[in-house]
Write a protein that holds these residues in place. Sequence first.
Motif, PDB file in Angstrom:
ATOM      1  N   GLY A 138       5.363   2.228  -5.013  1.00  0.00           N
ATOM      2  CA  GLY A 138       5.005   1.409  -6.070  1.00  0.00           C
ATOM      3  C   GLY A 138       6.235   0.369  -5.980  1.00  0.00           C
ATOM      4  N   THR A 139       7.148   0.190  -5.237  1.00  0.00           N
ATOM      5  CA  THR A 139       8.148  -0.829  -5.073  1.00  0.00           C
ATOM      6  C   THR A 139       7.511  -2.369  -5.111  1.00  0.00           C
ATOM      7  N   GLU A 140       6.671  -2.502  -4.221  1.00  0.00           N
ATOM      8  CA  GLU A 140       6.055  -3.800  -4.304  1.00  0.00           C
ATOM      9  C   GLU A 140       4.642  -3.943  -5.018  1.00  0.00           C
ATOM     10  N   THR A 167     -10.521   5.482  -5.194  1.00  0.00           N
ATOM     11  CA  THR A 167      -9.746   6.660  -5.392  1.00  0.00           C
ATOM     12  C   THR A 167      -9.989   7.431  -4.179  1.00  0.00           C
ATOM     13  N   GLN A 168      -8.741   8.147  -3.977  1.00  0.00           N
ATOM     14  CA  GLN A 168      -8.991   8.711  -2.447  1.00  0.00           C
ATOM     15  C   GLN A 168      -7.862   9.860  -2.547  1.00  0.00           C
ATOM     16  N   ARG A 169      -8.435  11.335  -2.354  1.00  0.00           N
ATOM     17  CA  ARG A 169      -7.634  12.164  -2.457  1.00  0.00           C
ATOM     18  C   ARG A 169      -6.925  12.454  -0.838  1.00  0.00           C
ATOM     19  N   TRP A 170      -5.759  12.258  -0.704  1.00  0.00           N
ATOM     20  CA  TRP A 170      -5.007  12.332   0.671  1.00  0.00           C
ATOM     21  C   TRP A 170      -4.480  13.986   0.784  1.00  0.00           C
ATOM     22  N   ILE A 171      -4.247  14.454   1.783  1.00  0.00           N
ATOM     23  CA  ILE A 171      -3.556  15.566   1.892  1.00  0.00           C
ATOM     24  C   ILE A 171      -2.401  15.484   3.183  1.00  0.00           C
ATOM     25  N   HIS A 172      -0.957  15.464   2.827  1.00  0.00           N
ATOM     26  CA  HIS A 172      -0.016  15.551   3.466  1.00  0.00           C
ATOM     27  C   HIS A 172       0.162  16.669   4.620  1.00  0.00           C
ATOM     28  N   ASP A 173       0.598  16.338   5.692  1.00  0.00           N
ATOM     29  CA  ASP A 173       1.128  17.498   6.382  1.00  0.00           C
ATOM     30  C   ASP A 173       2.853  17.215   6.481  1.00  0.00           C
ATOM     31  N   ALA A 208       4.113   0.385  11.201  1.00  0.00           N
ATOM     32  CA  ALA A 208       4.558   0.983   9.974  1.00  0.00           C
ATOM     33  C   ALA A 208       3.544   0.734   8.859  1.00  0.00           C
ATOM     34  N   HIS A 209       3.540   1.670   7.801  1.00  0.00           N
ATOM     35  CA  HIS A 209       2.486   1.540   6.714  1.00  0.00           C
ATOM     36  C   HIS A 209       2.484   0.177   6.069  1.00  0.00           C
ATOM     37  N   ILE A 210       3.491  -0.383   5.619  1.00  0.00           N
ATOM     38  CA  ILE A 210       3.829  -1.758   5.113  1.00  0.00           C
ATOM     39  C   ILE A 210       3.268  -2.729   6.059  1.00  0.00           C
ATOM     40  N   ARG A 212       0.918  -2.448   8.140  1.00  0.00           N
ATOM     41  CA  ARG A 212      -0.456  -2.574   8.259  1.00  0.00           C
ATOM     42  C   ARG A 212      -1.082  -3.057   6.723  1.00  0.00           C
ATOM     43  N   VAL A 213      -0.545  -2.698   5.667  1.00  0.00           N
ATOM     44  CA  VAL A 213      -1.283  -3.331   4.591  1.00  0.00           C
ATOM     45  C   VAL A 213      -0.786  -4.485   4.011  1.00  0.00           C
ATOM     46  N   VAL A 214       0.195  -5.038   4.529  1.00  0.00           N
ATOM     47  CA  VAL A 214       0.264  -6.545   3.934  1.00  0.00           C
ATOM     48  C   VAL A 214      -0.300  -7.574   4.847  1.00  0.00           C
ATOM     49  N   GLU A 223      -3.264  -9.027  -2.449  1.00  0.00           N
ATOM     50  CA  GLU A 223      -2.756  -7.859  -3.480  1.00  0.00           C
ATOM     51  C   GLU A 223      -3.614  -7.013  -4.189  1.00  0.00           C
ATOM     52  N   ILE A 224      -2.991  -5.826  -4.256  1.00  0.00           N
ATOM     53  CA  ILE A 224      -3.945  -4.861  -5.076  1.00  0.00           C
ATOM     54  C   ILE A 224      -3.013  -4.140  -5.995  1.00  0.00           C
ATOM     55  N   TYR A 225      -3.282  -3.764  -7.012  1.00  0.00           N
ATOM     56  CA  TYR A 225      -2.563  -2.811  -7.967  1.00  0.00           C
ATOM     57  C   TYR A 225      -2.752  -1.493  -7.906  1.00  0.00           C
ATOM     58  N   ARG A 226      -1.561  -0.748  -7.450  1.00  0.00           N
ATOM     59  CA  ARG A 226      -1.738   0.619  -7.221  1.00  0.00           C
ATOM     60  C   ARG A 226      -1.169   1.599  -8.296  1.00  0.00           C
ATOM     61  N   ARG A 227      -2.064   2.712  -8.607  1.00  0.00           N
ATOM     62  CA  ARG A 227      -1.629   3.711  -9.693  1.00  0.00           C
ATOM     63  C   ARG A 227      -1.801   5.141  -9.295  1.00  0.00           C
ATOM     64  N   MET A 254      -7.567  -3.764   4.339  1.00  0.00           N
ATOM     65  CA  MET A 254      -6.262  -2.825   4.387  1.00  0.00           C
ATOM     66  C   MET A 254      -6.717  -1.644   5.066  1.00  0.00           C
ATOM     67  N   LEU A 255      -7.797  -0.920   4.855  1.00  0.00           N
ATOM     68  CA  LEU A 255      -8.206   0.426   5.197  1.00  0.00           C
ATOM     69  C   LEU A 255      -8.618   0.012   6.510  1.00  0.00           C
ATOM     70  N   ARG A 256      -9.252  -0.699   7.175  1.00  0.00           N
ATOM     71  CA  ARG A 256      -9.458  -1.295   8.645  1.00  0.00           C
ATOM     72  C   ARG A 256      -8.153  -1.324   9.317  1.00  0.00           C
ATOM     73  N   ARG A 257      -7.133  -1.704   8.765  1.00  0.00           N
ATOM     74  CA  ARG A 257      -5.970  -1.875   9.607  1.00  0.00           C
ATOM     75  C   ARG A 257      -5.316  -0.565   9.447  1.00  0.00           C
ATOM     76  N   MET A 258      -5.324   0.056   8.626  1.00  0.00           N
ATOM     77  CA  MET A 258      -4.812   1.552   8.691  1.00  0.00           C
ATOM     78  C   MET A 258      -5.379   2.434   9.580  1.00  0.00           C
ATOM     79  N   PHE A 259      -6.670   2.524   9.782  1.00  0.00           N
ATOM     80  CA  PHE A 259      -7.544   3.514  10.410  1.00  0.00           C
ATOM     81  C   PHE A 259      -7.903   2.820  11.747  1.00  0.00           C
TER      82      PHE A 259
HETATM   83  C1  HEM Z   1      -1.103   8.979   1.645  1.00  0.00           C
HETATM   84  C2  HEM Z   1      -1.429   7.908   1.279  1.00  0.00           C
HETATM   85  C3  HEM Z   1      -0.582   6.590   0.971  1.00  0.00           C
HETATM   86  C4  HEM Z   1       0.849   6.938   0.639  1.00  0.00           C
HETATM   87  C5  HEM Z   1       1.883   8.021   0.646  1.00  0.00           C
HETATM   88  C6  HEM Z   1       1.502   5.442   0.586  1.00  0.00           C
HETATM   89  C7  HEM Z   1       2.810   5.120   0.383  1.00  0.00           C
HETATM   90  C8  HEM Z   1       3.342   3.812   0.419  1.00  0.00           C
HETATM   91  C9  HEM Z   1       4.730   3.683   0.124  1.00  0.00           C
HETATM   92  C10 HEM Z   1       5.793   4.796   0.225  1.00  0.00           C
HETATM   93  C11 HEM Z   1       4.803   2.198   0.047  1.00  0.00           C
HETATM   94  C12 HEM Z   1       6.064   1.424   0.017  1.00  0.00           C
HETATM   95  C13 HEM Z   1       6.726   1.237  -1.506  1.00  0.00           C
HETATM   96  C14 HEM Z   1       5.791   0.190  -2.273  1.00  0.00           C
HETATM   97  O1  HEM Z   1       5.830  -0.734  -2.085  1.00  0.00           O
HETATM   98  O2  HEM Z   1       5.147   0.749  -2.858  1.00  0.00           O
HETATM   99  C15 HEM Z   1       3.346   1.730  -0.050  1.00  0.00           C
HETATM  100  C16 HEM Z   1       3.005   0.330  -0.037  1.00  0.00           C
HETATM  101  C17 HEM Z   1       1.721   0.102  -0.116  1.00  0.00           C
HETATM  102  N1  HEM Z   1       0.568   0.567   0.200  1.00  0.00           N
HETATM  103 FE1  HEM Z   1       0.410   2.624   0.300  1.00  0.00          FE
HETATM  104  N2  HEM Z   1       0.434   4.573   0.517  1.00  0.00           N
HETATM  105  C18 HEM Z   1      -0.725   5.478   0.857  1.00  0.00           C
HETATM  106  C19 HEM Z   1      -2.028   4.889   0.984  1.00  0.00           C
HETATM  107  C20 HEM Z   1      -2.253   3.513   0.808  1.00  0.00           C
HETATM  108  C21 HEM Z   1      -3.620   2.865   0.976  1.00  0.00           C
HETATM  109  C22 HEM Z   1      -4.930   3.686   1.232  1.00  0.00           C
HETATM  110  C23 HEM Z   1      -3.538   1.602   0.817  1.00  0.00           C
HETATM  111  C24 HEM Z   1      -4.470   0.527   0.816  1.00  0.00           C
HETATM  112  C25 HEM Z   1      -5.905   0.858   0.676  1.00  0.00           C
HETATM  113  C26 HEM Z   1      -2.166   1.295   0.581  1.00  0.00           C
HETATM  114  C27 HEM Z   1      -1.775  -0.147   0.069  1.00  0.00           C
HETATM  115  C28 HEM Z   1      -0.197  -0.196  -0.005  1.00  0.00           C
HETATM  116  C29 HEM Z   1       0.379  -1.583  -0.299  1.00  0.00           C
HETATM  117  C30 HEM Z   1      -0.638  -3.043  -0.419  1.00  0.00           C
HETATM  118  C31 HEM Z   1       1.637  -1.597  -0.445  1.00  0.00           C
HETATM  119  C32 HEM Z   1       2.520  -2.514  -0.451  1.00  0.00           C
HETATM  120  C33 HEM Z   1       2.945  -3.207   0.582  1.00  0.00           C
HETATM  121  C34 HEM Z   1       3.909  -4.305   0.306  1.00  0.00           C
HETATM  122  O3  HEM Z   1       3.700  -5.555  -0.430  1.00  0.00           O
HETATM  123  O4  HEM Z   1       4.956  -4.347   1.038  1.00  0.00           O
HETATM  124  N3  HEM Z   1      -1.444   2.282   0.506  1.00  0.00           N
HETATM  125  N4  HEM Z   1       2.605   2.675  -0.073  1.00  0.00           N
END
Ligand code: HEM
Length: 295
Positions: A138-140, A167-173, A208-210, A212-214, A223-227, A254-259
């Motif tokens: 949630g930082t960003e 909404t998506q249920r993810w299972i972590h390893d 890295a996750h960020i 791929r989604v930035v 931008e999206i708003y995560r909860r 975002m999902l295309r870049r993640m997957f």
């Molecule tokens: C197991 C699933 C996921 C986990 C554990 C996860 C976790 C995180 C974490 C730890 C961050 C960095 C801190 C933050 O800015 O909130 C982050 C950022 C972010 N995630 Fe995820 N995420 C998951 C899935 C997804 C999915 C499915 C999407 C999009 C469809 C997504 C979109 C984003 C976005 C947009 C950011 C902010 C990037 C930025 O502006 O720096 N995440 N996520």
Amino acid sequence: MPTAQPGIFAQGTRSHRHLEFDTNAGVAPGEVLDAMRGLRQPSVTAGGANIVVGFRPSLWNRLHPGTAGIDDFELPALDGLARTQHDVWVWTHGTGEDVMLDVARAVAAMLAPVASLQTDLAGFVYHDGRDLTGFIDGTENPPVEEANSVAVVPAGQPGAGGSFAITQRWIHDLARFHALPDDDQQRVFGRTKLDSVELDATAKPATAHIARVVIEEDGAELEIYRRSVPYGRVAELGLYFVAFSADHTRFEKMLRRMFGQAGDGLHDQLTDFSRPVSGSAYFVPSIEAMGDVFG
Ligand code: HEM
């Protein structure tokens, strides 16, 4: 401007519950509406629960014709992405699991004549807002004063005051993830574990996750708003990912870049350690649109 459902933005709630329903075969839209009218009654909202209601986009279009374009919204068909679309999503969150359980039971009883319960998941805030991997989630996220413009369809557009959600249920390893040294874990997310500082450009991998989604388009970040909230038990732990957007095409990008289906041959390293096992797309109508329909 129509008003977005306030529970999308309500903060400070540590107990969450997600319910998904499928309408029973042969049930007419009018019967669904009759059953859902009670959702607006104080008997269900007593106890300080926030309630957010979303509909399968095509169902909402039948209940409230004229929300042009929302029928196009569904989770994309991508390798690795679970699609388990349901008809109605009810998200309640508040300060205690007891009230959430009462609300969930009341909602399920109300819908029982027309719909069957498919998902009943309790989520929670973990420590200081961390995912179960240990990283702050949630930082960003856009701050409250910007969240509305990120999440809500603006005035003048079809569905104004409503929001697109996934909404998506993810299972972590977790055993596999936590076997990595901290530096490698940090490279998976692109942020430090303790205090969520972004790694600098030389240290942050393109996978890295960020990274791929930035996504930037025309100089502006999508931008999206995560909860999202963690959920689970010892044998199965994960994240219930929930996100809202004024523009549903951002999710697919975002999902295309993640997957690994964005054409650059890269995928999000996070998907090596966590996998989605459910996934739905919902339209969350404005208060006024709900009022039009529920009377
Ligand atoms: C197991 C699933 C996921 C986990 C554990 C996860 C976790 C995180 C974490 C730890 C961050 C960095 C801190 C933050 O800015 O909130 C982050 C950022 C972010 N995630 Fe995820 N995420 C998951 C899935 C997804 C999915 C499915 C999407 C999009 C469809 C997504 C979109 C984003 C976005 C947009 C950011 C902010 C990037 C930025 O502006 O720096 N995440 N996520």
